[in-house]
Scaffold this active site. Structure first.
Site, short mmCIF file in Angstrom:
data_model
loop_
_atom_site.label_atom_id
_atom_site.label_comp_id
_atom_site.label_asym_id
_atom_site.label_seq_id
_atom_site.Cartn_x
_atom_site.Cartn_y
_atom_site.Cartn_z
CG ASN A 149 -5.29 35.47 33.52
OD1 ASN A 149 -5.20 36.48 32.81
ND2 ASN A 149 -4.41 35.19 34.47
CE LYS A 205 -4.12 21.89 34.51
NZ LYS A 205 -4.79 23.04 35.15
CB CYS A 218 -9.65 28.17 41.48
SG CYS A 218 -10.92 28.44 40.23
N GLY A 222 -10.55 23.71 34.32
CA GLY A 222 -11.88 23.28 34.70
C GLY A 222 -12.93 23.52 33.62
CG ASN A 248 -5.16 20.86 38.34
OD1 ASN A 248 -4.16 20.58 37.70
ND2 ASN A 248 -5.27 22.01 38.99
#
Length: 302
Positions: free
Chosen positions: A123, A78, A177, A33, A62
């Protein structure tokens, strides 16, 4: 018309600043994000070299917040999808994908070539590891985190204190999330602020965003900031390590399958392992508070 004319006409950018951006090398941890917001802004601004590190693949859930991607990207790595979209946005930007998470074992080599590191991984174990490594290498770090409708972005390391100066310990609970939810516009806002901080660092703007913390709360519609340039920078304890950095002589305690023992030998390094690193952090901090000098933590997934 020059692609960057609306930016380079600013006196604080100019032709010289645009040339600096074209030569800049930025290491980005995370293409989720936050990365979806900041990466197009950096590429659009003319940052010349991006290394994008992310081990995950695009999933449909996502897309409400990771607006760099499209339905056709579902299932793709990604980092690779991000590089493809950035090339379509600005071919002047050279972006390279790394299909792995940055950790204390893999980061030093990539860090050596970077002018700036962006922590968009959201994280806590990655954030502390990157801060410790950037602090040791004298590299600036811009880190952001967002959950629900709240988040922060801050400039760390380089000439400023590291993440531990502001957050000596992680939060007591490791919400994500997936467990707590997140609003897409909140993510985009923090990612955009992270990109602006990054450009300001690369251009040498004053006052510097290094040593500055900004927090945004869309639940209460509050924005706050403070500087921490003179904050005490505690030593990196407990140290965050990667699984490959565990030594044969270490005492490894896997908290996924056992409890932390009441006593451990003082002549060995103790490494606590768990899925996110949070339980390991608490166990390591407790052990360090009892006088054990050599402790480390390792996040190893489920």
């Amino acid at each position: 018309m020059n692609r960057y004319i609306r930016q380079s006409c600013l006196p604080e950018v100019g032709a010289g600043g645009q040339a600096r951006l074209a030569q800049a090398r930025v290491l980005v941890a995370g293409a989720g994000g936050l990365g979806s917001a900041l990466l197009p802004l950096l590429a659009g601004a003319g940052v010349g070299h991006l290394v994008i590190c992310d081990p995950d693949r695009v999933e449909e859930h996502n897309l409400h917040r990771q607006t760099l991607y499209r339905m056709t990207d579902i299932g793709a790595p990604k980092a690779e999808a991000a590089v493809r979209h950035l090339a379509a946005l600005n071919p002047d930007c050279e972006a390279r994908p790394v299909l792995a998470r940055l950790d204390p074992e893999t980061t030093p080599g990539a860090l050596a070539a970077a002018d700036l590191v962006l922590d968009a991984a959201d994280n806590f174990a990655t954030s502390y590891a990157l801060s410790d490594l950037c602090r040791a290498a004298g590299k600036p770090l811009v880190s952001a985190s967002v959950l629900g409708r709240q988040g922060y972005v801050g400039g760390f390391c380089g000439p400023a204190p590291g993440l531990r100066a502001v957050f000596p310990d992680p939060p007591p609970r490791a919400a994500t999330c997936a467990t707590a939810g997140v609003m897409g516009p909140a993510v985009a806002t923090l990612g955009a602020m992270q990109a602006q901080m990054a450009l300001s660092v690369l251009l040498g703007h004053r006052p510097s965003p290094l040593g500055l913390m900004l927090s945004v709360d869309f639940a209460e519609w509050r924005v706050a900031q403070f500087r921490f340039d003179e904050a005490a920078d505690p030593p990196p304890s407990p140290r965050v390590i990667a699984p490959g950095m565990i030594r044969p002589g270490d005492l490894s305690i896997d908290l996924r399958s056992q409890e932390a023992p009441a006593t451990v030998p003082h002549d060995r390094r103790v490494v606590f392992l768990c899925a996110s690193g949070l339980r390991a952090w608490r166990a390591a901090r407790s052990l360090a508070d009892r006088g054990h000098a050599d402790v480390a933590i390792c996040a190893v997934g489920p």
